[in-house]
Design a protein around this motif. Structure first.
Motif: not given
Length: 181
Positions: A21, A31, A52-55, A23-28
């Motif tokens: 996924s 994802i 996921s790149l989140e976090g 992007t690291n944007r939460p809840g995108s």
């Protein structure tokens, strides 16, 4: 989502897929679409990991990135990138992740499938072309069927997954082609 496999699991499958996924944007929306790809591949019996790149700290070559390489990137033979449109291209966080990995071990000679997502009309066509150039430089084979998913916010329509029959058919065809690739 199952990201751990036994040696027997790996031995039984010729290809291990990793979905990223981008992007690291939460809840995108990205994802959500990437998770839908994950579930579709699971239903097809494909051994799949999800990234996921989140976090995730991708701005340097660190222990977190090395662990990701070992568990999900190096073992993969095929990658599916679900990539949102950011300013007419793809997110810098994805480029940073790629740049800070062990390029030869992670990317060289492997295969990639690209899906672009955007709330606009083009489905991130330009960003997928930019990413294709980067992946070709990394000696990757990029599948020709790059799927632009436009107006993704309407397709998700507040729900968890895309339910539009035409879009699902096109995604299934794309995945079937990539499985044979």
């Amino acid at each position: 989502m199952n990201n751990s496999f036994t040696a027997a699991d790996i031995k039984m499958h010729a290809d291990i897929y990793t979905i990223i996924s981008g992007t690291n944007r939460p809840g995108s929306n990205t994802i959500r679409v990437a998770k839908q790809y994950f579930h579709l591949l699971e239903k097809k019996g494909i051994l799949t990991r999800f990234v996921s790149l989140e976090g995730l700290d991708v701005n340097s070559r660190n222990d977190q990135l090395r662990k990701l390489e070992k568990e999900a990137l190096i073992p993969a033979r095929k990658f599916i990138f679900v990539v949102p449109e950011y300013n007419g291209s793809f997110p810098g966080v994805l480029k940073a992740m790629i740049d800070n990995t062990d390029i030869e071990k992670v990317w060289w000679g492997k295969k990639a499938l690209l899906t672009g997502v955007s709330t606009g009309r083009a489905g991130n066509l330009r960003g997928m072309e930019h990413l294709t150039g980067v992946l070709h430089y990394l000696k990757m084979n990029v599948h020709h069927n790059k799927l632009p998913i436009s107006v993704v916010n309407r397709l998700l329509n507040g729900g968890k997954d895309i339910e539009d029959a035409v879009t699902l058919k096109v995604i299934d065809e794309q995945l079937e082609e990539f499985i044979r690739f």
